[in-house]
Write a protein that holds these residues in place. Sequence first.
Motif, short mmCIF file in Angstrom:
data_model
loop_
_atom_site.label_atom_id
_atom_site.label_comp_id
_atom_site.label_asym_id
_atom_site.label_seq_id
_atom_site.Cartn_x
_atom_site.Cartn_y
_atom_site.Cartn_z
N ASN A 1 4.98 8.76 -0.83
CA ASN A 1 4.83 7.86 -1.97
C ASN A 1 4.62 6.42 -1.54
OD1 ASN A 1 5.00 9.88 -3.90
ND2 ASN A 1 7.21 9.70 -4.09
N ASP A 2 5.27 6.01 -0.44
CA ASP A 2 5.08 4.65 0.08
C ASP A 2 3.66 4.47 0.64
OD1 ASP A 2 7.67 3.95 -0.58
OD2 ASP A 2 8.44 4.22 1.47
N GLU A 3 3.15 5.51 1.31
CA GLU A 3 1.84 5.44 1.94
C GLU A 3 0.69 5.66 0.96
OE1 GLU A 3 1.83 8.18 5.24
OE2 GLU A 3 3.72 7.39 5.98
N CYS A 4 0.97 6.35 -0.14
CA CYS A 4 -0.09 6.72 -1.10
C CYS A 4 0.31 6.29 -2.51
CB CYS A 4 -0.33 8.22 -1.06
SG CYS A 4 -0.81 8.83 0.54
N PRO A 5 0.29 4.99 -2.80
CA PRO A 5 0.68 4.55 -4.15
C PRO A 5 -0.31 5.04 -5.20
CG PRO A 5 -0.29 2.74 -2.92
CD PRO A 5 -0.17 3.89 -1.96
N ASP B 1 -2.99 5.07 -8.01
CA ASP B 1 -4.17 4.26 -8.29
C ASP B 1 -4.06 3.76 -9.73
OD1 ASP B 1 -6.78 3.45 -9.16
OD2 ASP B 1 -7.65 4.64 -7.55
N PRO B 2 -4.13 2.47 -9.96
CA PRO B 2 -3.99 1.95 -11.32
C PRO B 2 -5.09 2.41 -12.27
CG PRO B 2 -4.60 0.19 -9.80
CD PRO B 2 -4.33 1.41 -8.98
N GLY C 1 4.33 9.90 -13.61
CA GLY C 1 3.33 9.44 -14.57
C GLY C 1 3.80 9.69 -15.99
N GLU C 2 2.90 10.18 -16.83
CA GLU C 2 3.23 10.47 -18.22
C GLU C 2 3.80 11.89 -18.30
OE1 GLU C 2 0.11 9.43 -21.06
OE2 GLU C 2 -0.76 8.12 -19.53
#
Length: 108
Positions: free
Chosen positions: A42-46, A48-49, A94-95
């Motif tokens: 999760n730290d390495e692959c945030p 994408d907005p 996410g949702e």
Amino acid sequence: TVNSTGDNLPSWLSLLDSLKLPNGGDGMAFEALGSKSMESFNDECPDDPDVRYFSWGASFEPGYLDTFRWSHSVIYAAEGPNDGLVSVKSAQHGEYQGTLEGVSHTDL
């Protein structure tokens, strides 16, 4: 992220493998999906907005001879309701769309 109980499963799977039981294996998937590995991921692959993320969880009560009986009890003690391999808490990203009741990880 995946719950911390996954961090202990490789040793159990190594035991099963040494006994040559049908559910044996090297446990590498559980190690890769354990809470420490997933925290690093999760730290390495945030997120994408520009991407919308959705998730579902699942929960069930295993029967006496169910494959997930042991793992369900371990995860339940640590994080509550689960599908036998992933807790509802850990499945949320996410949702969150909701929790499927009476559904195991295999059913998913």
